[in-house]
Structure formats: C-alpha cells, structure tokens
Design a protein around this motif. Structure first.
Motif, PDB file in Angstrom:
ATOM      1  N   ALA A 112      -3.140   5.541   1.585  1.00 63.41           N
ATOM      2  CA  ALA A 112      -2.729   4.194   1.987  1.00 63.41           C
ATOM      3  C   ALA A 112      -3.188   4.003   3.423  1.00 63.41           C
ATOM      4  CB  ALA A 112      -1.211   4.035   1.891  1.00 63.41           C
ATOM      5  N   HIS A 138       1.357   6.868   8.981  1.00 62.59           N
ATOM      6  CA  HIS A 138       2.312   7.948   9.285  1.00 62.59           C
ATOM      7  C   HIS A 138       1.608   9.117   9.970  1.00 62.59           C
ATOM      8  CE1 HIS A 138       5.252   6.356   6.048  1.00 62.59           C
ATOM      9  NE2 HIS A 138       5.410   5.752   7.192  1.00 62.59           N
ATOM     10  N   ARG A 158       2.721   5.738  -2.986  1.00 59.46           N
ATOM     11  CA  ARG A 158       3.640   6.844  -3.316  1.00 59.46           C
ATOM     12  C   ARG A 158       3.810   6.968  -4.831  1.00 59.46           C
ATOM     13  NH1 ARG A 158       6.287   4.682   0.873  1.00 59.46           N
ATOM     14  NH2 ARG A 158       6.334   5.945   2.751  1.00 59.46           N
ATOM     15  N   ASP A 168      -0.472   8.650   3.890  1.00 60.53           N
ATOM     16  CA  ASP A 168      -0.324   7.356   4.555  1.00 60.53           C
ATOM     17  C   ASP A 168      -0.904   7.510   5.956  1.00 60.53           C
ATOM     18  OD1 ASP A 168       0.755   5.227   6.179  1.00 60.53           O
ATOM     19  OD2 ASP A 168       2.221   4.864   4.591  1.00 60.53           O
ATOM     20  N   LYS A 219       0.814  -1.220   0.000  1.00 55.69           N
ATOM     21  CA  LYS A 219       0.000   0.000   0.000  1.00 55.69           C
ATOM     22  C   LYS A 219       0.848   1.271   0.000  1.00 55.69           C
ATOM     23  CE  LYS A 219      -2.168  -1.230   3.708  1.00 55.69           C
ATOM     24  NZ  LYS A 219      -1.582  -2.522   4.051  1.00 55.69           N
ATOM     25  N   SER A 220       1.858   1.331   0.844  1.00 52.72           N
ATOM     26  CA  SER A 220       2.693   2.541   0.914  1.00 52.72           C
ATOM     27  C   SER A 220       3.564   2.695  -0.322  1.00 52.72           C
ATOM     28  CB  SER A 220       3.563   2.523   2.170  1.00 52.72           C
ATOM     29  OG  SER A 220       2.754   2.591   3.320  1.00 52.72           O
TER      30      SER A 220
END
Length: 175
Positions: free
Chosen positions: A77, A35, A20, A32, A15-16
């Motif tokens: 994400a 994060h 991106r 994200d 996903k990350s």
C-alpha cells in the motif's frame, strides 16, 4: 506473473484497509509504505512533513519504495503521492500488478474527515477538503491511471468485495 500487488490511489481510497485484507486472503506479507516511513524517520508523517517539508518526505518515500519493490509475494500500500515520481512508478510497474483504487471525491472527503490531522496535504490550507480533493485529483488522476495496470472502484463497496475483484484480476493476469 508479477511478484507483488501494489495498491495506489488518493488518500482515503482504502489502500491500507484493502491491502491488509488482500494480503491475508493471499497469504502474503502486507507492506504499508507510510508506516515504514514513520518507522525510519521516527515520527508521524504529518510531523515529518511539518519539520522537513514535502521534498524530504518524497525522498524518503522513494528510498522506501525502491527497497520494498525488491521483495515478492507482498501487497504494497503506497502513499497517495507515490506516483508523483517516475522512478517510483517504474519500480512499481516492474515488480507488481499495480491496482488503482478509484473513489468518488465525495466519498474520499467523507473518509478523510474521519481522521482529521493525519492528512498533511489536506490540513495545510484553508480550502474545504472536497475542493482540495477535486483539485488534487485533477492533477493526480491521470498519473494514477497511467501508473496502473488495473482500476478498481471502492466508492460504494465493502473492502472484502474489492479484495475479491483484485484477486480475480490478478489471476487473470497470470493466464
């Protein structure tokens, strides 16, 4: 057309990484949620999990998701468990094309092994990672499927190939 693309799937599904690249490809913002949660709580997710528990983490996750989904032109994400709450799924499906990044369990086990200690649900018990992944996927797989509009397999594909498939699927949704 929905204003966002949200990537859901099990930890290690990409996903990350894909998010991106997809945001870069579309010229959109990348968000994200894990994060953002770390920024808000001031520590890593494993630390927060250990201090506050899963329920507190899921509460923060819902607050973050509901705020994020108000935006547009972003690739979101999510954490692997974001689909565990109905209000999260409703917000994501309304604001986004929701893409379930599917991945074979053996590939997931290889990927998550590269970053030990960063996956609190996998490090909590004494089960081998693959056994735990299989058990969790049995429970979460149907939730991922029902939450998504589109499924894209990431198992044996380069992230850029996954990105191009998502772009094609998103453009098809627009017509």
């Amino acid at each position: 057309m929905r204003g966002n693309i949200t990537l859901i799937g099990f930890m290690g599904s990409g996903k990350s990484t894909v998010g991106r690249l997809l945001a870069q490809r579309l010229g959109w913002r990348f968000t994200d949620t894990d994060h953002l949660i770390e920024k808000v709580v001031g520590c890593s997710i494993p630390t927060y999990f250990a201090m506050e528990g899963e329920t507190a983490f899921r509460d923060k996750e819902t607050t973050i998701l509901l705020g994020v989904t108000a935006g547009e032109r972003q690739v979101i994400a999510t954490g692997g468990g974001a689909i565990l709450r109905e209000e999260n799924v409703a917000a994501l499906r309304t604001s986004s094309l929701v893409v379930y990044l599917t991945t074979r369990p053996d590939v997931l086990a290889q990927r998550v092994a590269r970053r030990p200690g960063e996956r609190p649900l996998l490090t909590a018990g004494e089960e081998p990672a693959l056994t735990l992944i299989l058990r969790m996927l049995a429970a979460r797989g149907p939730l991922y499927q029902s939450a998504s509009h589109v499924l894209v397999d990431t198992s044996d594909r380069a992230p850029r190939a996954v990105v191009e498939e998502i772009v094609r699927r998103y453009q098809r949704e627009d017509t």
